[in-house]
Design an enzyme around this catalytic site. Structure first.
Site, PDB file in Angstrom:
ATOM      1  N   CYS A 138       0.828  -1.209   0.000  1.00 31.92           N
ATOM      2  CA  CYS A 138       0.000   0.000   0.000  1.00 31.92           C
ATOM      3  C   CYS A 138       0.860   1.255   0.000  1.00 31.92           C
ATOM      4  O   CYS A 138       0.461   2.296  -0.521  1.00 31.92           O
ATOM      5  CB  CYS A 138      -0.957  -0.009   1.181  1.00 31.92           C
ATOM      6  SG  CYS A 138      -0.158  -0.088   2.805  1.00 31.92           S
ATOM      7  N   HIS A 426      -1.713   1.695   7.454  1.00 29.99           N
ATOM      8  CA  HIS A 426      -2.117   1.447   6.071  1.00 29.99           C
ATOM      9  C   HIS A 426      -2.199   2.769   5.330  1.00 29.99           C
ATOM     10  O   HIS A 426      -2.812   3.722   5.811  1.00 29.99           O
ATOM     11  CB  HIS A 426      -3.471   0.726   6.043  1.00 29.99           C
ATOM     12  CG  HIS A 426      -3.981   0.467   4.659  1.00 29.99           C
ATOM     13  ND1 HIS A 426      -3.362  -0.404   3.792  1.00 29.99           N
ATOM     14  CD2 HIS A 426      -5.044   0.981   4.000  1.00 29.99           C
ATOM     15  CE1 HIS A 426      -4.025  -0.433   2.659  1.00 29.99           C
ATOM     16  NE2 HIS A 426      -5.047   0.405   2.751  1.00 29.99           N
TER      17      HIS A 426
END
Length: 495
Positions: A138, A426
């Site tokens: 990510c 994230h």
């Protein structure tokens, strides 16, 4: 409706075990029945995220990329759209090359006409395409989304300034990898008109080969990846790009878009003598104000005033005079001895795309520990950088004793884009396209309101000069670029 085999609930994210087809839920880290199922049975680590149609590892808590599974999902999706898919390979059409004959010199007086051969039939802007998570990637996807939509970089690749089909740098047996070529491939696929998520596996492999110390499936820092990526592009294109004779600035696309110039003034407190140095920079790292308390509940409205910092405050802190420590005394060329000194930073030259790195980790040399700073940052959607230019700083310091500054950019407005890091580590990207904000969460792209963007925990913020930013109401195919000094506007950000 599928329900969890443990609690019979259907809320939260549901995962179906790839081995036994058992459905388990995960409503929060404390109530993770999917992880409980994995610990109860051997070799039951991989499951299918039923909401996202992705493979998921319940042990490492991240997506798992598998080309066969990805191909099956895409085929199923196309069958749902078209009713039937004929035989043969599913091939992505090569992108429609756009004639972006755009000069990156913001001072050019030419009227530059941008043409677009075809418009996307969808209301979603062309080039807005999800990127598959290839296993803790990510950090890479968030940065790539920001760079893909950085106007000068986009114009460079879409106008065939670097074409992977004709590049000779990757043809050598000694060095067969070329990161700019892999970037060109990404632009080709992203701007092909396809909407299904793209997997930048070739780019990831190429970056691993260029940055072997970071080659792993572990989560990496998005800022570190951004700098590493620009360095690799410079290594490939810097030698081939002729430097300007006057100042020797590198003319590779990485430096032409992101490189600015910092000025550091160290002033003797005894006689006032100032020594100035200039250093190129690809980004600016800003400290958050951490003097206030850090309540546990950051979402609490009552604590909002205590846990908020502003981007203007961070920039003021970056450019304010700082007294050097006793071990950093300046040897004054005027006094010919060491004295206490003041150091002040300013911006001599602004880049076309300004990258602001928000320091969200605080290190204690005494306790030898680090902590994450969850303080909320208020940032504007239009940023005026003129107060932080060297000319403004010097005028404020010296007043009427100076009159002009040769070569200074005194009024540079900008529009921007920002992306940041969430609490779980994230990364997602927020993009501003056609006056609409989009959230890019790996393969998933959704429209979001400005309030969502303002409430994000920004880690990297990108601002592009308005001369390269086109508002959504303007026709890109015929809009001339203004030569006036405009402020920066945000185009994307990582959170």
């Amino acid at each position: 409706m599928p329900r969890c085999s443990f609690c019979s609930g259907h809320h939260g994210r549901l995962f179906m075990c790839l081995i036994c087809s058992s459905v388990n839920c995960c409503t929060n880290p404390e109530s993770n029945h999917a992880l409980l199922h994995t610990k109860s049975f051997v070799s039951h680590e991989i499951a299918i995220d039923m909401e996202r149609a992705e493979l998921y590892c319940c042990v490492c808590c991240d997506q798992v990329y598998d080309p066969d599974f990805d191909r099956a999902v895409v085929c199923k999706h196309l069958m749902g759209l078209n009713g039937v898919v004929g035989g043969g390979d599913l091939r992505l059409s090569k992108r429609k090359r756009l004639d972006f004959g755009c000069d990156l010199d913001s001072k050019s007086s030419k009227r530059m006409v941008l043409r677009r051969k075809q418009r996307s039939k969808s209301c979603v802007p062309l080039g807005l395409r999800g990127l598959n998570n290839l296993g803790n990637t990510c950090f890479m996807n968030s940065v790539l989304q920001a760079l893909i939509h950085a106007p000068p970089l986009r114009d460079y690749f879409l106008s065939d300034r670097h074409n992977h089909e004709s590049c000779k740098k990757g043809a050598s047996s000694v060095d067969q990898l070329c990161l700019p070529c892999d970037m060109d491939v990404i632009f080709s696929n992203v701007f092909s008109g396809e909407r299904t998520p793209y997997s930048p596996a070739k780019f990831l492999y190429s970056w691993w080969q260029h940055s072997e110390n970071l080659a792993s499936y572990e989560q990496q820092d998005a800022h570190e990846f951004f700098i590493s990526m620009l360095d690799r592009i410079h290594e490939k294109l810097g030698k081939a790009s002729p430097a300007i004779k006057e100042n020797g600035d590198c003319q590779c696309i990485a430096h032409r878009v992101f490189s600015g110039l910092l000025r550091s003034d160290v002033t003797c407190t005894s006689c006032g003598f100032t020594s100035s140095t200039f250093d190129p920079c690809m980004d600016i790292s800003l400290d958050l104000d951490t003097d206030g308390p850090f309540p546990k509940n950051l979402a609490s409205k009552s604590n909002k005033t205590l846990t908020s910092s502003s981007l203007a405050g961070c920039l003021d802190r970056f450019t304010r005079p700082e007294k050097l420590g006793s071990d950093q005394k300046l040897y004054c060329e005027n006094c010919h001895e060491k004295h206490d000194a003041l150091k002040q930073m300013s911006l001599k030259k602004l880049p076309l795309v300004l990258c602001l790195h928000i320091k969200r980790f605080e290190h204690s040399s005494i306790r030898k520990t680090s902590r994450k700073i969850d303080r909320h940052l208020k940032f504007p959607f239009s940023l005026d950088m003129s107060p932080y230019l060297s000319s403004s700083i010097m005028k404020k310091r010296l007043g009427n004793r100076i009159f002009s500054f040769e070569g200074e950019e005194t009024d540079v407005p900008t529009d921007g884009y920002s992306f940041g890091m969430l609490e779980s580590g994230h990364y997602v990207t927020y993009l501003r396209l056609r006056n609409q904000w989009y959230k890019c969460d790996d393969a998933w792209i959704t429209e979001v309101d400005e309030e969502v963007v303002r409430g994000s925990q920004c880690y990297l913020i990108f601002y592009a000069q308005k001369v390269f930013y086109h508002k959504g109401t303007e026709d890109v195919s015929c809009q001339p670029l203004s030569t006036r000094a405009d402020p920066f506007v945000p185009i994307a950000g990582c959170c």
